[in-house]
Design a protein around this motif. Structure first.
Motif, PDB file in Angstrom:
ATOM      1  N   ALA A 152       0.835  -1.207   0.000  1.00  0.00           N
ATOM      2  CA  ALA A 152       0.000   0.000   0.000  1.00  0.00           C
ATOM      3  C   ALA A 152       0.871   1.258   0.000  1.00  0.00           C
ATOM      4  CB  ALA A 152      -0.924  -0.016   1.213  1.00  0.00           C
ATOM      5  N   ILE A 153       1.952   1.239   0.784  1.00  0.00           N
ATOM      6  CA  ILE A 153       2.867   2.384   0.817  1.00  0.00           C
ATOM      7  C   ILE A 153       3.518   2.584  -0.556  1.00  0.00           C
ATOM      8  CG2 ILE A 153       5.030   3.238   1.816  1.00  0.00           C
ATOM      9  CD1 ILE A 153       4.207   1.816   4.427  1.00  0.00           C
ATOM     10  N   HIS A 154       3.907   1.478  -1.189  1.00  0.00           N
ATOM     11  CA  HIS A 154       4.466   1.552  -2.541  1.00  0.00           C
ATOM     12  C   HIS A 154       3.486   2.231  -3.495  1.00  0.00           C
ATOM     13  CE1 HIS A 154       6.619  -0.189  -6.156  1.00  0.00           C
ATOM     14  NE2 HIS A 154       5.433   0.096  -6.674  1.00  0.00           N
ATOM     15  N   THR A 155       2.207   1.881  -3.360  1.00  0.00           N
ATOM     16  CA  THR A 155       1.173   2.434  -4.231  1.00  0.00           C
ATOM     17  C   THR A 155       0.955   3.922  -3.975  1.00  0.00           C
ATOM     18  OG1 THR A 155       0.075   0.278  -4.287  1.00  0.00           O
ATOM     19  CG2 THR A 155      -1.242   2.188  -4.948  1.00  0.00           C
ATOM     20  N   LEU A 156       0.995   4.320  -2.710  1.00  0.00           N
ATOM     21  CA  LEU A 156       0.752   5.717  -2.342  1.00  0.00           C
ATOM     22  C   LEU A 156       1.906   6.627  -2.738  1.00  0.00           C
ATOM     23  CD1 LEU A 156      -0.851   5.230   1.194  1.00  0.00           C
ATOM     24  CD2 LEU A 156      -2.007   6.039  -0.881  1.00  0.00           C
ATOM     25  N   PHE A 157       3.120   6.076  -2.757  1.00  0.00           N
ATOM     26  CA  PHE A 157       4.303   6.904  -3.039  1.00  0.00           C
ATOM     27  C   PHE A 157       5.143   6.280  -4.158  1.00  0.00           C
ATOM     28  CE2 PHE A 157       3.237   7.398   1.478  1.00  0.00           C
ATOM     29  CZ  PHE A 157       3.005   8.764   1.536  1.00  0.00           C
ATOM     30  N   PRO A 158       4.595   6.215  -5.365  1.00  0.00           N
ATOM     31  CA  PRO A 158       5.337   5.602  -6.481  1.00  0.00           C
ATOM     32  C   PRO A 158       6.604   6.368  -6.853  1.00  0.00           C
ATOM     33  CG  PRO A 158       3.380   6.756  -7.280  1.00  0.00           C
ATOM     34  CD  PRO A 158       3.279   6.737  -5.785  1.00  0.00           C
TER      35      PRO A 158
END
Length: 307
Positions: free
Chosen positions: A237-243
């Motif tokens: 989810a963090i990867h998705t929020l901060f690409p």
């Protein structure tokens, strides 16, 4: 144990952190230490392997967007349920035919169906399994895991399986998360991503299975979702929020792969002759037949393009 043995063990662990050392090599080195009785810290290395493996899995989550995790989980949902039900049913039949004590048979079937040692640890208290019954089931699954980690990549290359195909097969057919990610990591990055996601989706079924066992046996045992699975999803989810932080995610996933290799060294060093003696012929036969059945059926379905 002499200091030279301890120093050698530390040097071997450090060697497994070097670039280019693949999971199968690290596992093999660890197994040599274990079978030769040269692991100076068996209890400490067992705890370290679990912590390192879970840390590596969470780190791998930073390399996957949440949409990809959801897509793979959704695609593998039906085959995961089918595989679990088939394995539990076949395990029950084999346990009866081989006259294996009921609780040991249940633990081996659950470990094969879902997530190896994690499933056994979760199910054991709900069915009031004794320590020796859990130990036999764990030893059986652990031995088969070590075989799978070496054998699966060889079979995958022999059958010319693509990385996504291999990742799906490994995620469904190998017991423990450690061997799944280890086998997939030696096959390729895409295989690793696929296998990790499929495996963790499968591992979530520990919760409903343990709840069902607790209800049927009326133990009232509380069941918890493994924390590292929750953290893996949070990392995605963090990867998705901060690409835009892709360079950071790349560093974390690369580090996770090195940690994974080290964890497999520690896992291999736990495969001692004492542990192997705990695996009786009948329990190993049950575990082996279950593993071969789910592996064989899954690889055929993957090759046919059904999954």
């Amino acid at each position: 144990m002499p200091n030279t043995a301890k120093i050698t063990f530390i040097i071997a662990a450090g060697f497994c952190l070097l670039p280019g050392i693949n999971p199968a090599v690290a596992l093999g080195i660890g197994i040599l230490f274990g079978l030769m009785g040269q692991n100076p810290w068996p209890q400490l290395s067992a705890r370290a392997s679990g912590i390192l493996l879970q840390t590596a899995v969470v780190g791998l989550g930073f390399g996957l967007p949440l949409a990809q995790v959801w897509q793979v989980g959704r695609e593998s949902f039906s085959v995961t349920i089918g595989g679990i039900l088939f394995t539990l049913g076949l395990g029950y039949v084999l346990g009866r035919l081989l006259h294996i004590p009921a609780r040991t048979s249940i633990l081996i079937a659950c470990g094969t169906a879902i997530c190896g040692g994690s499933a056994i640890a979760a199910i054991a208290p709900t069915i009031r399994a004794r320590d020796d019954e859990s130990a036999i089931a764990l030893a059986t699954v652990f031995t088969l895991n070590a075989i799978a980690l070496v054998l699966f990549p060889w079979v995958g290359h022999y059958l010319s399986m693509g990385q996504e195909q291999f990742g799906t097969w490994a995620g469904i057919a190998i017991h423990d998360t450690s061997s799944v990610v280890g086998a997939a990591a030696s096959y390729g990055d895409i295989a690793l991503e696929r296998a990790t996601t499929v495996k963790l989706t499968r591992a979530l079924w520990i919760v409903p299975l343990a709840l069902a066992a607790s209800t049927l046996t009326r133990t009232g045992q509380r069941v918890k979702i493994p924390l590292f699975i929750v953290l893996f999803i949070a990392a995605a989810a963090i990867h998705t929020l901060f690409p835009q932080a892709q360079p950071v995610w790349q560093i974390l996933t690369t580090g996770a792969k090195h940690i994974l290799v080290l964890s497999l060294f520690f896992i291999g060093s736990g495969l001692s002759r004492t542990l192997l003696r705990q695996v009786g012929l009948r329990t190993f036969t049950q575990g082996g037949l279950l593993w071969l059945a789910i592996s064989g059926i899954t690889v055929m379905l993957v090759q046919m393009g059904i999954i």
